[in-house]
Design an enzyme around this catalytic site. Structure first.
Site, mmCIF file in Angstrom:
data_model
loop_
_atom_site.group_PDB
_atom_site.id
_atom_site.type_symbol
_atom_site.label_atom_id
_atom_site.label_comp_id
_atom_site.label_asym_id
_atom_site.label_seq_id
_atom_site.Cartn_x
_atom_site.Cartn_y
_atom_site.Cartn_z
ATOM 1 N N ASP A 194 -10.022 -9.428 7.392
ATOM 2 C CA ASP A 194 -11.395 -9.541 6.894
ATOM 3 C C ASP A 194 -11.871 -10.991 6.978
ATOM 4 O O ASP A 194 -13.008 -11.268 7.359
ATOM 5 C CB ASP A 194 -11.492 -9.071 5.431
ATOM 6 C CG ASP A 194 -11.724 -7.562 5.313
ATOM 7 O OD1 ASP A 194 -11.267 -6.838 6.203
ATOM 8 O OD2 ASP A 194 -12.358 -7.132 4.329
ATOM 9 N N ASP A 247 -4.567 -6.925 5.901
ATOM 10 C CA ASP A 247 -5.878 -6.470 5.433
ATOM 11 C C ASP A 247 -6.755 -7.672 5.084
ATOM 12 O O ASP A 247 -7.895 -7.804 5.548
ATOM 13 C CB ASP A 247 -5.674 -5.568 4.204
ATOM 14 C CG ASP A 247 -6.939 -4.861 3.779
ATOM 15 O OD1 ASP A 247 -7.976 -5.019 4.455
ATOM 16 O OD2 ASP A 247 -6.901 -4.151 2.761
ATOM 17 N N LYS A 284 5.601 -14.280 3.538
ATOM 18 C CA LYS A 284 5.702 -15.171 2.373
ATOM 19 C C LYS A 284 7.148 -15.137 1.895
ATOM 20 O O LYS A 284 7.444 -14.907 0.713
ATOM 21 C CB LYS A 284 4.713 -14.687 1.292
ATOM 22 C CG LYS A 284 4.530 -15.633 0.125
ATOM 23 C CD LYS A 284 3.720 -16.873 0.454
ATOM 24 C CE LYS A 284 3.625 -17.786 -0.760
ATOM 25 N NZ LYS A 284 3.001 -19.081 -0.457
ATOM 26 N N TYR A 297 0.822 -1.214 0.000
ATOM 27 C CA TYR A 297 0.000 0.000 0.000
ATOM 28 C C TYR A 297 0.859 1.269 0.000
ATOM 29 O O TYR A 297 0.399 2.332 0.388
ATOM 30 C CB TYR A 297 -0.943 0.000 1.211
ATOM 31 C CG TYR A 297 -2.007 -1.081 1.173
ATOM 32 C CD1 TYR A 297 -1.958 -2.118 0.246
ATOM 33 C CD2 TYR A 297 -3.073 -1.064 2.050
ATOM 34 C CE1 TYR A 297 -2.919 -3.106 0.204
ATOM 35 C CE2 TYR A 297 -4.050 -2.050 2.014
ATOM 36 C CZ TYR A 297 -3.960 -3.067 1.093
ATOM 37 O OH TYR A 297 -4.917 -4.049 1.055
ATOM 38 N N ASP A 350 -0.267 -18.198 3.269
ATOM 39 C CA ASP A 350 -1.319 -19.093 2.774
ATOM 40 C C ASP A 350 -1.714 -20.103 3.843
ATOM 41 O O ASP A 350 -2.900 -20.425 4.014
ATOM 42 C CB ASP A 350 -0.910 -19.770 1.456
ATOM 43 C CG ASP A 350 0.559 -20.163 1.406
ATOM 44 O OD1 ASP A 350 1.267 -19.920 2.391
ATOM 45 O OD2 ASP A 350 0.982 -20.730 0.384
#
Ligand code: NAI
Ligand code: MG
Length: 341
Positions: free
Chosen positions: A235, A231, A170, A124, A207
């Site tokens: 959610d 983010d 990751k 971002y 993951d």
């Protein structure tokens, strides 16, 4: 005297923030409110999504409540996301997103986790470019921000009484950026953990973390991760507390904090007076706990929310929470506050 800058924003932001202010006022009657604007409508009126006066007002108050804003799905010249601007301009480098089981039918029992999301860089950072054929986004990871977010996650873990801090990354695919994040975070955590503290540091690929959040969320405790992963994972995790209308968050900098429900402006239900105000109400409770150092206020609000939801589960008047209007849910919580000790 606590001061609060209120940024209602767009859509249901204008419906849930007054509810949260009303609940906070019931607990902190001397609270001083300063209104400020940001968002899509502000951009249309003023040409910027966050006016300088809004930034100044938040700085002056030291604390803010942000409802939600609408963002165009395509690039609009001169427009910059209001919440990203606020987070970056105000140095709100940590986004604390707790997910706790609530007494609602869609929640999962025994979930009590917190996602600590780095809030200022990563995917971002706003560095996107395209020549029309190839589009590139740069992902910025710095040792400075990785260290700060790790230390903040440790602070959150201590306040929570947590036992395990999981670094989610990751680094197998992104060894340079996520390698730096993982290694810096781990070193900072090992350095800050006192020998007599017994929480453990571990790590998980993003993951796998997404799978674990779905399969066994009750086994996760505190997660620290980069901006985009945080983010998305938060959610996903919000489902276990009962959904977007119930998920709170706190953007937390050094001397500034901005409470923010996880949900957006919900244009599909905006203007109908049916938005659930609980995410916003639990967000101001986080402000009280983490930023103002008023854990008793936070706890009373949280207990009142639980009691209101339990009352709702019994369906005493034949209606469940989704059928209640914003003001009815708020009244229910205000009523429970009188008994919430
Ligand atoms: P959204 O969170 O606004 O809505 C997703 C779904 O959840 C909708 O069906 C909505 O009705 C429901 N929902 C959300 N909050 C609710 C509440 N308090 N009570 C009851 N139902 C609720 O996400 P969506 O639809 O993807 O985005 C809508 C707009 O919000 C977009 O312009 C987006 O850019 C913006 N957005 C803003 C955020 C922010 O200001 N922090 C965060 C996420 C999206
Ligand atoms: Mg989100």
């Amino acid at each position: 005297m606590p001061r609060l800058c209120v940024i209602e924003g767009d859509g249901i932001g204008r419906e849930v923030t007054p509810a949260a202010v009303e609940v906070l006022r019931a607990m902190v009657p001397e609270l001083e409110i300063v209104q400020a604007s940001a968002g899509w409508q502000t951009f249309q009126e003023c040409g910027v999504s966050v006016p300088q006066e809004t930034l100044a007002a938040v700085r002056e108050c030291g604390a803010a409540l942000f409802g939600a804003v609408s963002s165009p799905a395509r690039k609009v010249a001169g427009y910059r996301s209001a919440i990203l601007t606020l987070r970056q301009e105000l140095g709100l480098y940590a986004n604390i997103r707790p997910v706790c089981s609530l007494p609602v039918v869609s929640a999962r029992d025994n979930v009590n986790l917190v996602i600590v999301r780095e809030n200022t860089e990563g995917m971002y950072a706003g560095r996107e470019r395209s020549d029309g054929k190839t589009a590139i986004a740069e992902r910025v990871i710095t040792a400075h921000a990785s260290r700060k977010i790790a230390l903040r996650a440790a602070e959150v873990l201590r306040l929570k009484g947590g036992r395990r801090l999981t670094i989610v990354h990751k680094a197998n695919i992104l060894p340079v950026t996520d390698g730096l994040f993982r290694d810096t975070a781990r070193a900072a955590l090992e350095e800050t953990r006192h020998p007599c503290e017994d929480w453990e540091i571990d790590e998980m690929l993003v993951d796998t973390a997404a799978y674990q959040l779905a399969a066994a969320p009750q086994n996760l405790d505190v997660i620290v991760t980069t901006n985009l992963f945080g983010d998305i994972l938060s959610d996903e995790a919000a489902h276990w507390c009962g959904g977007m209308g119930l998920a709170p968050s706190l953007n937390w900098g050094e001397d500034l904090a901005l409470a923010e429900p996880v949900h957006g402006s919900a244009p599909d239900i905006a203007g109908r007076g049916i938005a659930n105000p609980i995410a916003a109400i639990l967000s101001v409770a986080m402000l009280a706990r983490y930023h103002w150092g008023l854990p008793a206020v936070a706890e009373r609000i949280e207990i009142a929310v639980h009691q209101a939801l339990e009352w709702d589960l019994t369906g005493r008047d034949g209606r469940m929470l989704p059928d209640l209007r914003t003001d009815e849910v708020t009244k229910l919580i205000l009523k429970q506050l009188e008994y919430a000790y």
